[in-house]
Design a protein around this motif. Structure first.
Motif, mmCIF file in Angstrom:
data_model
loop_
_atom_site.group_PDB
_atom_site.id
_atom_site.type_symbol
_atom_site.label_atom_id
_atom_site.label_comp_id
_atom_site.label_asym_id
_atom_site.label_seq_id
_atom_site.Cartn_x
_atom_site.Cartn_y
_atom_site.Cartn_z
ATOM 1 N N SER A 79 39.302 48.066 46.335
ATOM 2 C CA SER A 79 39.894 48.928 45.311
ATOM 3 C C SER A 79 40.959 48.178 44.513
ATOM 4 C CB SER A 79 40.491 50.176 45.970
ATOM 5 O OG SER A 79 40.977 51.062 44.987
ATOM 6 N N TRP A 80 41.790 47.404 45.217
ATOM 7 C CA TRP A 80 42.786 46.588 44.511
ATOM 8 C C TRP A 80 42.097 45.564 43.603
ATOM 9 C CZ3 TRP A 80 47.555 47.317 43.375
ATOM 10 C CH2 TRP A 80 48.418 48.001 44.232
ATOM 11 N N TYR A 81 41.093 44.895 44.112
ATOM 12 C CA TYR A 81 40.373 43.877 43.337
ATOM 13 C C TYR A 81 39.788 44.492 42.072
ATOM 14 C CZ TYR A 81 36.471 40.768 42.158
ATOM 15 O OH TYR A 81 35.580 39.960 41.498
ATOM 16 N N ARG A 82 39.128 45.640 42.218
ATOM 17 C CA ARG A 82 38.512 46.286 41.057
ATOM 18 C C ARG A 82 39.577 46.776 40.075
ATOM 19 N NH1 ARG A 82 36.383 50.077 44.460
ATOM 20 N NH2 ARG A 82 36.270 51.532 42.730
ATOM 21 N N TYR A 83 40.669 47.323 40.589
ATOM 22 C CA TYR A 83 41.756 47.794 39.721
ATOM 23 C C TYR A 83 42.303 46.644 38.876
ATOM 24 C CZ TYR A 83 46.314 49.519 38.256
ATOM 25 O OH TYR A 83 47.402 49.869 37.500
ATOM 26 N N PRO A 93 49.174 37.253 35.510
ATOM 27 C CA PRO A 93 49.007 36.592 36.817
ATOM 28 C C PRO A 93 48.364 37.474 37.884
ATOM 29 C CG PRO A 93 51.243 36.268 35.986
ATOM 30 C CD PRO A 93 50.573 37.241 35.063
ATOM 31 N N VAL A 94 48.424 38.803 37.718
ATOM 32 C CA VAL A 94 47.852 39.702 38.715
ATOM 33 C C VAL A 94 46.374 40.017 38.456
ATOM 34 C CG1 VAL A 94 50.064 40.756 39.299
ATOM 35 C CG2 VAL A 94 48.637 41.777 37.514
ATOM 36 N N SER A 95 45.829 39.549 37.354
ATOM 37 C CA SER A 95 44.432 39.841 37.017
ATOM 38 C C SER A 95 43.467 39.144 37.974
ATOM 39 C CB SER A 95 44.135 39.395 35.586
ATOM 40 O OG SER A 95 42.758 39.567 35.301
ATOM 41 N N THR A 96 42.392 39.862 38.322
ATOM 42 C CA THR A 96 41.339 39.274 39.150
ATOM 43 C C THR A 96 40.085 38.990 38.317
ATOM 44 O OG1 THR A 96 40.589 41.482 39.819
ATOM 45 C CG2 THR A 96 42.128 40.349 41.290
ATOM 46 N N LYS A 97 40.226 39.046 37.014
ATOM 47 C CA LYS A 97 39.092 38.756 36.136
ATOM 48 C C LYS A 97 38.647 37.306 36.367
ATOM 49 C CE LYS A 97 37.490 40.522 31.950
ATOM 50 N NZ LYS A 97 37.850 41.447 30.916
ATOM 51 N N ASN A 98 37.334 37.098 36.355
ATOM 52 C CA ASN A 98 36.730 35.770 36.577
ATOM 53 C C ASN A 98 36.995 35.229 37.978
ATOM 54 O OD1 ASN A 98 35.818 35.752 33.853
ATOM 55 N ND2 ASN A 98 37.845 35.041 33.211
ATOM 56 N N LEU A 99 37.288 36.120 38.912
ATOM 57 C CA LEU A 99 37.541 35.727 40.298
ATOM 58 C C LEU A 99 36.588 36.541 41.176
ATOM 59 C CD1 LEU A 99 39.735 34.088 42.001
ATOM 60 C CD2 LEU A 99 40.835 36.305 42.319
ATOM 61 N N SER A 100 35.954 35.907 42.130
ATOM 62 C CA SER A 100 35.062 36.648 43.026
ATOM 63 C C SER A 100 35.886 37.441 44.031
ATOM 64 C CB SER A 100 34.115 35.695 43.758
ATOM 65 O OG SER A 100 34.838 34.961 44.743
ATOM 66 N N PHE A 104 39.306 36.449 46.181
ATOM 67 C CA PHE A 104 40.461 37.348 46.225
ATOM 68 C C PHE A 104 40.880 37.619 47.677
ATOM 69 C CE2 PHE A 104 41.768 41.858 46.683
ATOM 70 C CZ PHE A 104 42.968 41.831 45.996
ATOM 71 N N VAL A 105 39.909 37.963 48.521
ATOM 72 C CA VAL A 105 40.209 38.281 49.921
ATOM 73 C C VAL A 105 40.663 37.034 50.670
ATOM 74 C CG1 VAL A 105 39.240 39.110 52.111
ATOM 75 C CG2 VAL A 105 38.707 40.300 49.973
ATOM 76 N N ASP A 106 40.054 35.894 50.356
ATOM 77 C CA ASP A 106 40.471 34.644 50.991
ATOM 78 C C ASP A 106 41.944 34.360 50.678
ATOM 79 O OD1 ASP A 106 39.710 32.102 52.434
ATOM 80 O OD2 ASP A 106 40.405 31.260 50.526
ATOM 81 N N ALA A 117 46.768 38.431 44.502
ATOM 82 C CA ALA A 117 46.413 38.902 45.840
ATOM 83 C C ALA A 117 47.610 39.473 46.598
ATOM 84 C CB ALA A 117 45.789 37.762 46.644
ATOM 85 N N ASN A 118 48.734 39.589 45.950
ATOM 86 C CA ASN A 118 49.947 40.093 46.592
ATOM 87 C C ASN A 118 49.991 41.613 46.436
ATOM 88 O OD1 ASN A 118 52.360 40.188 47.891
ATOM 89 N ND2 ASN A 118 53.569 39.396 46.187
#
Length: 197
Positions: A79-83, A93-100, A104-106, A117-118
């Motif tokens: 949910s955090w990753y998708r958000y 810096p908090v964006s997960t765009k272009n990241l698997s 992210f979990v690693d 990831a924080n």
């Protein structure tokens, strides 16, 4: 965070556990609805203990029960990753765009988490305080029927929960290595969720 004075109940708003939907449905029935700033809206046990419990104790309410909802940790991270895939976070810096999701979990399961990831820890959120302040009612997010039934009975209301803050779809696949690392390094989160009803 919602406070129901006569029923002696405090509902903590654990992020990414449907708290906005419960807030929308229950705020009109609450004695106190803490909606801002986010640090108080999403007050963990230690912040509740520091800022709110002393005030309630002075009002002769030491028997307030604290309720929280925890989500299965991989689903919670999903949910955090998708958000954080949302366009308004692009180039931040908090964006997960272009990241698997695996990356992210690693990063989350590593010792030094990058900004994206924080996202905290559910186990830390509900960690009891030395003075005994602790969550007394712990529910699994996945058991919505039990949450709804408990709140309707305790508060004497009928709940119609809206869907809110729904994040965009994304692939949420983990390698065995990353999942094992997460389960090893973040065992407290899995243990806390397993204790919930």
């Amino acid at each position: 965070m919602l406070v129901f004075w006569k029923p002696r109940l405090v509902l903590l708003a654990v992020p990414k556990t449907g708290s906005s939907a419960y807030e929308r449905a229950l705020a009109p029935h609450a004695s106190m609805a803490v909606l801002d700033p986010p640090e108080l809206k999403h007050a963990p046990v230690y912040r509740y203990n520091r800022f709110f419990r002393p005030m309630f104790d002075k009002m002769d309410a030491p028997d307030m029960e604290i309720m929280a909802v925890l989500r299965e940790p991989i689903s919670w991270l999903g949910s955090w990753y998708r958000y954080r895939q949302r366009a308004f976070l692009d180039s931040k810096p908090v964006s997960t765009k272009n990241l698997s999701f695996d990356s992210f979990v690693d990063a989350y399961a590593s010792g030094d988490r990058p900004a994206y990831a924080n996202v905290g820890s559910q186990a830390k959120f509900i960690e009891p305080r030395p003075n005994g302040t602790a969550v007394t009612l712990l529910f699994k997010y996945e058991n919505q029927a039990a949450i709804k039934a408990f709140l309707e009975t305790r508060l004497g209301v009928t709940l119609d929960l809206p869907r809110m803050n729904v994040s965009p779809d994304a692939k949420l696949q983990l390698t065995e290595r990353t999942e094992a690392k997460l389960r090893r390094n973040c065992a407290a989160d899995f243990e806390a969720w397993a204790r919930a009803g």
